[in-house]
Structure formats: structure tokens, C-alpha cells
Design a protein around this motif. Structure first.
Motif, short mmCIF file in Angstrom:
data_model
loop_
_atom_site.label_atom_id
_atom_site.label_comp_id
_atom_site.label_asym_id
_atom_site.label_seq_id
_atom_site.Cartn_x
_atom_site.Cartn_y
_atom_site.Cartn_z
N UNK A 252 0.89 -1.37 -0.01
CA UNK A 252 0.13 -0.07 -0.19
C UNK A 252 0.89 1.32 0.03
N UNK A 253 0.76 2.28 -1.04
CA UNK A 253 1.58 3.50 -0.99
C UNK A 253 1.15 4.40 -0.03
N UNK A 254 2.34 5.12 0.40
CA UNK A 254 1.94 6.39 1.29
C UNK A 254 1.70 7.65 0.57
N UNK A 255 1.14 8.56 1.36
CA UNK A 255 0.97 9.79 0.77
C UNK A 255 2.16 10.66 0.46
N UNK A 256 3.22 10.38 1.05
CA UNK A 256 4.54 10.78 0.43
C UNK A 256 5.08 10.54 -0.64
N UNK A 272 4.56 17.70 8.49
CA UNK A 272 5.08 16.40 8.19
C UNK A 272 4.45 15.52 9.20
N UNK A 273 3.76 16.15 10.12
CA UNK A 273 3.00 15.25 11.39
C UNK A 273 1.78 14.91 10.68
N UNK A 274 1.21 15.97 10.03
CA UNK A 274 0.04 15.89 9.40
C UNK A 274 0.03 14.45 8.21
N UNK A 275 1.04 14.57 7.56
CA UNK A 275 1.44 13.59 6.38
C UNK A 275 1.36 12.28 7.25
N UNK A 276 2.26 12.06 8.21
CA UNK A 276 2.61 10.95 9.01
C UNK A 276 1.27 10.33 9.59
N UNK A 277 0.22 11.35 9.86
CA UNK A 277 -0.94 10.92 10.57
C UNK A 277 -1.81 10.42 9.46
N UNK A 278 -2.02 10.98 8.19
CA UNK A 278 -2.60 10.29 7.15
C UNK A 278 -2.03 9.07 6.64
#
Length: 349
Positions: A252-256, A272-278
Motif C-alpha cells: 500500500x503506497x504512502x501519501x508521501x 510532516x506530522x499531518x502527512x505521517x498521520x494520514x
């Protein structure tokens, strides 16, 4: 040119050599004949001999009867309208070959069995009543129990093949009796699901080839649990299906992956925290979906295995119905035309 021709299911005619014209019986048909079984199953619900395949071979040896093994490519099997072999079970015995007995040897075997002395039971009251191979009924409450050996036969698919003699299962690693015994003890929910019964506690009537030692018997529910456990774990290869789902989860790909690939990191108003949470939420959602998928796979597979088992049981019960109706007809206890209708409706072919 093939040396044998199937002239009807489980019967073969030798077409070449010095024994040309001789007729042979498939060994499973021999078992059916000795057990007094309808041709559609290899064991009957009410039989007289109670022979298993292994015990049959011992009887054959005692009688001095010869078993002949014929390679499947030496037999011309009957085919259906689509050109497919009808007796897929026999045609599929590639390595061992088909075991057959000549009509002369079968006659010798039957005469040997008929000369056996009937074993009368002197005791009047027995707590259990013999029903069929590996199956007894407790007289006090009518509960049925199946022997550990019978359970193993069912799991291996040796017990009650259908009219085409196709095994209902072929586990990759069939359980030994010791493994099956320990597994039964592990999953049994109460003491009445596993009982140990000696042959002197069972009313066998005039049946021969009785067990000589005490055996473990299981309740039908425990028998089904073991049956479903081994078949759902191997017949349907759930491990591979679950492995495929796990691989999807890992991939499964990550948002980043998208932001970096498209150079969007600087244009997004996200820390970066928001992206990690997503990323974590996406990962959790995919895992939850995968868990549900695995649950559905197991549920459907267990249901299908149980349905196959119920079909096998239904075939045996139909055979029992036909046997009872036939007996009632012979004793003029039922109208002949009604008996014929019941026999036709309950026939598995």
C-alpha cells in the motif's frame, strides 16, 4: 491398444492375452459387495461385514485371493457425452494403478467369508448399538458417536465417496490417529464429546469383523470440527489466500510517495506530522479491510467444507432409507409401487 475395457463402472473386461474375456472388479466395488452396499457408496449405513479397506485387504490375503494392479493407461475408461472419464477417481490413481480382482477370485473370497462362523453375543443388554463402520448409538438417549478411525477415514476421503468415487477431500498431510486424538482432546468442550468404548459394550448382532479393542468415539459435532479444521486448512489453501492479502497490505503506497513523486511537498499546506498521520490512518484502514477479507474467506471456505460433509452424510442416509424400504417391501410391510417411488426418489444417480 489398451488391455482392459471398462464395461460398466468398476467392471473391466480383459481384451488381450491368455486371459482375454475375463471380467475384473475394482477393489472398492469388492468392498461394496462384501459390505452389502448399494453401488453408489463404498460403505453403507447398515451393512453386515463392517469392513474397512485395510481390513478388506487382510481378508483377501487370508482367503488366498489375488489382487491385480493395472496401470490406468492400460484401461479404456467409459466417457460421458463431453468425452470426460466418468470414474475420475480410478482414472486418477496414476502412481499406484487400479487394484482389481477377477470374478473367480471374488467368488473364492465370498465363499471364504460365508464360511466364517457367526459370533453370537450372549449378553442381553448393551449400552450401545452398532450402526455402521465406526458409528454407534447410545441406547439411553439415542446419541450417535463416531470412532476416531472413522473420523480419519472421512478426513482422508476414504469413507463415503459419491457415485463417481471421487474423494471429497485430499489433504496434503492427512493426520495420523495420534495427531487426530490429541487434536480432538484439545478442542473438545466437554467429556461427553470423547468417550472410550470397548467391543463388549456394543450390540453387534450377527455382524462379523468386530473391533477387538476399546476405541475412542467422538460426538458428531466434534467429528465435524475436526473434519472442517483439516479440510479448510488444506483443501482450500487459505494460507496462500491470506498471504496474497498480506502482500497487498505491504505494498500500500504512502501519501508521501505521491507528494515527493509529483514535487508537491512544498505546495501542500500540511506539516510532516499531518502527512505521517494520514499515512498511519491509511495503513490502519487497509489492515482493517484485509482482516475482514480474511474473515470472509475463512467463513465461506468453512461453510463450503461443511456443505460437502453434509452432502456425504445425506448420501449415507439415502442409502439407509433405500435399505429400510427394500426390507419393508420384502416383508410386505409397504406397498410395492410406493416402495419403488421412494427407491427412485432417494437414488443418488
Amino acid at each position: 491398444m489398451k488391455s482392459y475395457k471398462e464395461i460398466r463402472q468398476w467392471l473391466y473386461l480383459e481384451t488381450q492375452g491368455i486371459h482375454k474375456g475375463d471380467v475384473y472388479f475394482n477393489i472398492v466395488y469388492v468392498l461394496a459387495i462384501l459390505n452389502g452396499t448399494p453401488e453408489s457408496i463404498a460403505f453403507k449405513s447398515v451393512e453386515t461385514m463392517a469392513l474397512s479397506m485395510s481390513r478388506l485387504k487382510k481378508e483377501i490375503k487370508k482367503a488366498g485371493t489375488l489382487i491385480k494392479t493395472v496401470p490406468v493407461n492400460n484401461i479404456e475408461f467409459i466417457k460421458n457425452a463431453n468425452g470426460e472419464t466418468i470414474d475420475k477417481h480410478s482414472a486418477g490413481i496414476v502412481d499406484e494403478g487400479v487394484e482389481i480382482i477377477s470374478s473367480t477370485n471374488l467368488l473364492n473370497l465370498l465363499q471364504f467369508e460365508n464360511k466364517k462362523r457367526k459370533r453370537n453375543q450372549t449378553k442381553q443388554n448393551y449400552p450401545y448399538q452398532y450402526i455402521t463402520f465406526g458409528e454407534i448409538e447410545r441406547k439411553s438417549d439415542g446419541n450417535v458417536f463416531l470412532s476416531l478411525l472413522r473420523t480419519q477415514y472421512d478426513i482422508k476421503g476414504y469413507g463415503y465417496p459419491n457415485g463417481l468415487l471421487e474423494k471429497p477431500s485430499e489433504p496434503i498431510t492427512p493426520p495420523s490417529l495420534n495427531v487426530l486424538r490429541e487434536k480432538a482432546k484439545l478442542i473438545a468442550q466437554d467429556d461427553d464429546q470423547i468417550i472410550k468404548i470397548g467391543p463388549n459394550e456394543i450390540a453387534f448382532g450377527l455382524r462379523t469383523n468386530r473391533p477387538k479393542h476399546a476405541e475412542l468415539y467422538l460426538s458428531p459435532s466434534l467429528h465435524d470440527q475436526l473434519y472442517n479444521y483439516y479440510l479448510s486448512g488444506q483443501k482450500y489453501d487459505l494460507s496462500n489466500r491470506k498471504k496474497s492479502i498480506d502482500e497487498i497490505v505491504k505494498s500500500t503506497p504512502k501519501v508521501t510517495d505521491y507528494t515527493i513523486h509529483n514535487n508537491l511537498t512544498d505546495t501542500w499546506d500540511m506539516s510532516s506530522d499531518d502527512i505521517a498521520a494520514m499515512n498511519n490512518k491509511l495503513k490502519r484502514d487497509v489492515k482493517n479491510i484485509a482482516a475482514q477479507a480474511k474473515k470472509i474467506i475463512k467463513s465461506v471456505s468453512d461453510s463450503e467444507v461443511h456443505s460437502k460433509h453434509e452432502l456425504i452424510e445425506a448420501q449415507r442416509r439415502l442409502a439407509s432409507i433405500r435399505s429400510l424400504v427394500k426390507k419393508a417391501k420384502e416383508q410386505n410391510q409397504i406397498d410395492s409401487s410406493i416402495a419403488d417411488q421412494i427407491d427412485h426418489l432417494s437414488n443418488q444417480y
